[in-house]
Design a protein around this motif. Structure first.
Motif, PDB file in Angstrom:
ATOM      1  N   GLU A 102     -17.857 -22.314 -23.857  1.00  5.42           N
ATOM      2  CA  GLU A 102     -17.901 -23.712 -24.109  1.00  5.42           C
ATOM      3  C   GLU A 102     -19.336 -24.223 -23.611  1.00  5.42           C
ATOM      4  OE1 GLU A 102     -16.122 -24.474 -26.768  1.00  5.42           O
ATOM      5  OE2 GLU A 102     -16.576 -26.692 -26.762  1.00  5.42           O
ATOM      6  N   CYS A 103     -19.519 -24.043 -22.459  1.00  2.00           N
ATOM      7  CA  CYS A 103     -20.676 -24.500 -21.887  1.00  2.00           C
ATOM      8  C   CYS A 103     -22.009 -24.105 -22.784  1.00  2.00           C
ATOM      9  CB  CYS A 103     -20.917 -24.318 -20.348  1.00  2.00           C
ATOM     10  SG  CYS A 103     -19.885 -25.047 -19.232  1.00  2.00           S
ATOM     11  N   HIS A 104     -22.065 -22.664 -22.937  1.00  5.94           N
ATOM     12  CA  HIS A 104     -22.975 -22.017 -23.724  1.00  5.94           C
ATOM     13  C   HIS A 104     -23.176 -22.770 -24.980  1.00  5.94           C
ATOM     14  CE1 HIS A 104     -24.456 -18.874 -21.572  1.00  5.94           C
ATOM     15  NE2 HIS A 104     -23.347 -18.349 -21.296  1.00  5.94           N
ATOM     16  N   PHE A 105     -21.929 -23.239 -25.686  1.00  9.53           N
ATOM     17  CA  PHE A 105     -22.128 -23.922 -27.088  1.00  9.53           C
ATOM     18  C   PHE A 105     -22.773 -25.249 -26.674  1.00  9.53           C
ATOM     19  CE2 PHE A 105     -19.590 -26.048 -30.142  1.00  9.53           C
ATOM     20  CZ  PHE A 105     -20.122 -25.318 -31.804  1.00  9.53           C
ATOM     21  N   LYS A 106     -22.309 -25.906 -25.849  1.00  6.76           N
ATOM     22  CA  LYS A 106     -22.701 -27.374 -25.777  1.00  6.76           C
ATOM     23  C   LYS A 106     -24.078 -27.345 -24.787  1.00  6.76           C
ATOM     24  CE  LYS A 106     -18.959 -30.077 -26.617  1.00  6.76           C
ATOM     25  NZ  LYS A 106     -18.152 -29.134 -27.317  1.00  6.76           N
ATOM     26  N   LYS A 107     -24.859 -26.334 -24.807  1.00 12.37           N
ATOM     27  CA  LYS A 107     -26.042 -26.296 -24.008  1.00 12.37           C
ATOM     28  C   LYS A 107     -25.924 -26.816 -22.716  1.00 12.37           C
ATOM     29  CE  LYS A 107     -28.331 -24.964 -27.853  1.00 12.37           C
ATOM     30  NZ  LYS A 107     -27.335 -23.850 -28.454  1.00 12.37           N
ATOM     31  N   ILE A 108     -24.731 -26.598 -21.845  1.00 10.23           N
ATOM     32  CA  ILE A 108     -24.892 -26.830 -20.630  1.00 10.23           C
ATOM     33  C   ILE A 108     -25.352 -25.902 -19.781  1.00 10.23           C
ATOM     34  CG2 ILE A 108     -22.979 -27.793 -18.696  1.00 10.23           C
ATOM     35  CD1 ILE A 108     -21.418 -28.738 -20.967  1.00 10.23           C
ATOM     36  N   LYS A 109     -25.895 -26.202 -18.514  1.00  8.70           N
ATOM     37  CA  LYS A 109     -26.385 -25.187 -17.925  1.00  8.70           C
ATOM     38  C   LYS A 109     -25.460 -24.503 -17.012  1.00  8.70           C
ATOM     39  CE  LYS A 109     -30.524 -24.096 -15.118  1.00  8.70           C
ATOM     40  NZ  LYS A 109     -31.784 -24.613 -14.301  1.00  8.70           N
ATOM     41  N   ILE A 110     -25.484 -23.188 -16.807  1.00  3.56           N
ATOM     42  CA  ILE A 110     -24.586 -22.574 -16.086  1.00  3.56           C
ATOM     43  C   ILE A 110     -25.548 -21.557 -14.767  1.00  3.56           C
ATOM     44  CG2 ILE A 110     -23.033 -20.415 -15.967  1.00  3.56           C
ATOM     45  CD1 ILE A 110     -22.867 -21.148 -19.052  1.00  3.56           C
ATOM     46  N   ILE A 111     -25.306 -21.915 -13.591  1.00  2.02           N
ATOM     47  CA  ILE A 111     -25.747 -21.441 -12.547  1.00  2.02           C
ATOM     48  C   ILE A 111     -24.941 -20.412 -11.790  1.00  2.02           C
ATOM     49  CG2 ILE A 111     -27.091 -21.767 -10.523  1.00  2.02           C
ATOM     50  CD1 ILE A 111     -27.896 -24.518 -11.775  1.00  2.02           C
ATOM     51  N   PRO A 112     -24.830 -18.841 -12.033  1.00  2.00           N
ATOM     52  CA  PRO A 112     -24.211 -18.160 -11.369  1.00  2.00           C
ATOM     53  C   PRO A 112     -24.466 -17.638  -9.987  1.00  2.00           C
ATOM     54  CG  PRO A 112     -25.438 -17.011 -12.950  1.00  2.00           C
ATOM     55  CD  PRO A 112     -25.989 -18.326 -13.042  1.00  2.00           C
ATOM     56  N   LEU A 113     -23.813 -17.828  -8.913  1.00  2.00           N
ATOM     57  CA  LEU A 113     -24.270 -17.204  -7.586  1.00  2.00           C
ATOM     58  C   LEU A 113     -23.666 -15.856  -7.348  1.00  2.00           C
ATOM     59  CD1 LEU A 113     -24.435 -20.388  -7.515  1.00  2.00           C
ATOM     60  CD2 LEU A 113     -23.489 -20.098  -5.049  1.00  2.00           C
ATOM     61  N   PRO A 114     -24.312 -15.067  -6.768  1.00  2.00           N
ATOM     62  CA  PRO A 114     -23.953 -13.739  -6.612  1.00  2.00           C
ATOM     63  C   PRO A 114     -23.093 -13.570  -5.118  1.00  2.00           C
ATOM     64  CG  PRO A 114     -26.403 -13.886  -6.299  1.00  2.00           C
ATOM     65  CD  PRO A 114     -25.783 -15.280  -6.320  1.00  2.00           C
ATOM     66  N   GLY A 115     -22.200 -12.863  -5.335  1.00  2.00           N
ATOM     67  CA  GLY A 115     -21.071 -12.826  -4.154  1.00  2.00           C
ATOM     68  C   GLY A 115     -20.241 -11.821  -4.316  1.00  2.00           C
ATOM     69  N   ALA A 116     -18.860 -11.999  -3.321  1.00  2.00           N
ATOM     70  CA  ALA A 116     -17.820 -11.014  -3.408  1.00  2.00           C
ATOM     71  C   ALA A 116     -17.475 -10.537  -4.625  1.00  2.00           C
ATOM     72  CB  ALA A 116     -16.923 -11.503  -2.602  1.00  2.00           C
ATOM     73  N   CYS A 117     -17.054  -9.436  -4.920  1.00  2.00           N
ATOM     74  CA  CYS A 117     -16.235  -8.895  -5.951  1.00  2.00           C
ATOM     75  C   CYS A 117     -15.723  -7.669  -5.577  1.00  2.00           C
ATOM     76  CB  CYS A 117     -17.132  -8.803  -7.148  1.00  2.00           C
ATOM     77  SG  CYS A 117     -16.256  -8.185  -8.651  1.00  2.00           S
ATOM     78  N   SER A 118     -14.601  -7.400  -5.772  1.00  2.00           N
ATOM     79  CA  SER A 118     -13.638  -6.276  -5.474  1.00  2.00           C
ATOM     80  C   SER A 118     -13.978  -5.117  -6.210  1.00  2.00           C
ATOM     81  CB  SER A 118     -12.128  -6.418  -5.439  1.00  2.00           C
ATOM     82  OG  SER A 118     -11.727  -6.663  -7.006  1.00  2.00           O
ATOM     83  N   ILE A 119     -14.315  -5.279  -7.484  1.00  2.00           N
ATOM     84  CA  ILE A 119     -14.917  -4.138  -8.165  1.00  2.00           C
ATOM     85  C   ILE A 119     -16.089  -3.480  -7.665  1.00  2.00           C
ATOM     86  CG2 ILE A 119     -15.556  -3.371 -10.302  1.00  2.00           C
ATOM     87  CD1 ILE A 119     -14.286  -5.920 -11.437  1.00  2.00           C
ATOM     88  N   ILE A 120     -17.324  -4.215  -7.703  1.00  2.00           N
ATOM     89  CA  ILE A 120     -18.399  -3.676  -6.883  1.00  2.00           C
ATOM     90  C   ILE A 120     -18.169  -3.393  -5.518  1.00  2.00           C
ATOM     91  CG2 ILE A 120     -20.888  -4.452  -6.772  1.00  2.00           C
ATOM     92  CD1 ILE A 120     -19.921  -4.148  -9.694  1.00  2.00           C
ATOM     93  N   THR A 121     -17.659  -3.874  -4.727  1.00  2.00           N
ATOM     94  CA  THR A 121     -17.404  -3.611  -3.261  1.00  2.00           C
ATOM     95  C   THR A 121     -16.631  -2.168  -3.318  1.00  2.00           C
ATOM     96  OG1 THR A 121     -16.993  -5.804  -2.898  1.00  2.00           O
ATOM     97  CG2 THR A 121     -16.620  -4.277  -1.041  1.00  2.00           C
TER      98      THR A 121
END
Ligand code: SAM
Length: 287
Positions: A102-121
């Motif tokens: 929905e944010c993409h649709f409304k052109k709202i800026k998304i800022i992803p932070l890298p961090g913990a993820c069980s899959i990648i760990t």
């Protein structure tokens, strides 16, 4: 074109060890207006740990659809919001995808932070090739669906990643052994970053036997990593023996077919092997 609204920050949180939070995650949680969280209690505990006081609104599987409207309307009013899940990276098998879309649709800026993820760990420590992999979520709990899912991935060449529960792991290993054969490698990453962290890597048959004999603790959170199907599989001595015996009684095609059924491998590679061997033997006789 991104509009001048508030920002949505995607903030990963630890999957066990609280020290795995990043500086940037703490700084972000301090500066945003409020947090959209999958689990109120867990997020509150995390905030208390770092002396952060922020309002939390809930965003989980059952209210995601409804609460998105509220969050989007606040973002449009220039509020900055952090999305966090119960643990690990939000949206990765956790709620949030609908909000992000929905944010993409409304052109709202998304800022992803890298961090913990069980899959990648888990993958990083698996000892199984990590250059190509697919993530398949939880292995289905119902037997019929579980078998269907595992069968559908039998010839998947990429490394396969699953989530599994301690309660069902034995059943899944049994099916994996049956469908994938005993030689496929598997890594069981359990309780990552926590006190009881353990990582086992071996052939499926070996790990299954350990579980059967209760030599591996059946508790905690689990990520399963399985090596992909090897197209150019070397034909083992055991298979060569079967081919040699059957070849005495059947045609090459039939020998390949029967051996493929016995050892659960593709018949084409066996047939090619038999043809090549036949040609080599003929050439040797001519010399
Ligand atoms: N978004 C999360 C992430 O980034 O890791 C995954 C959420 S998913 C709903 C929860 C599943 O992740 C658990 O059931 C387990 O399979 C896996 N998991 C989470 N934390 C884990 C840990 N510390 N050790 C092993 N597996 C873990």
């Amino acid at each position: 074109m991104i509009k001048n609204f508030g920002n949505l920050f995607i903030v990963p949180t630890p999957i066990g060890n609280i020290s795995d939070i990043t500086y940037r995650a703490i700084e972000t949680l301090k500066k945003i207006d409020y947090i959209a969280s999958e689990n109120y209690k867990k997020t509150l505990r995390l905030l208390n740990n770092f002396n952060i006081k922020k309002p939390i609104i809930s965003l989980h599987q059952h209210n995601e659809f409804k609460n998105i409207k509220k969050i989007i309307s606040n973002l449009l009013k220039k509020k900055n919001i952090a999305l966090v899940s119960e643990a690990g990276t939000p949206t990765i098998n956790d709620p949030g995808f609908l909000l992000i879309r929905e944010c993409h649709f409304k052109k709202i800026k998304i800022i992803p932070l890298p961090g913990a993820c069980s899959i990648i760990t888990a993958l990083s420590a698996s000892g199984i090739p990590s250059n190509r992999f697919c993530f398949e979520g939880f292995i289905p709990s119902k037997k019929k669906e579980r078998i269907k899912k595992i069968k559908s991935l039998k010839f998947e060449e990429r490394t396969i990643i699953f989530f599994e529960t301690a309660r069902r792991i034995k059943k899944s290993l049994k099916e994996l052994l049956k469908e994938f054969g005993e030689n496929r490698k598997i890594t069981i990453a359990r309780e990552l970053t926590k006190y009881w962290e353990s990582i086992y890597c071996n052939k499926i048959s070996y790990i299954f036997n350990k579980y059967k004999k209760n030599k591996i603790i059946c508790k905690g959170e689990i990520v399963l990593i399985i090596s992909g199907y090897n197209k150019k599989k070397k034909i083992s001595e055991k298979i060569k023996k079967t081919l040699k015996i059957l070849k005495k009684y059947f045609s090459l095609k039939k020998t390949a077919l029967l051996t493929s059924k016995i050892h659960k491998i593709k018949k084409n590679s066996l047939y090619k092997y038999l043809l090549k061997k036949q040609n080599n033997d003929k050439n040797k006789k001519l010399l």
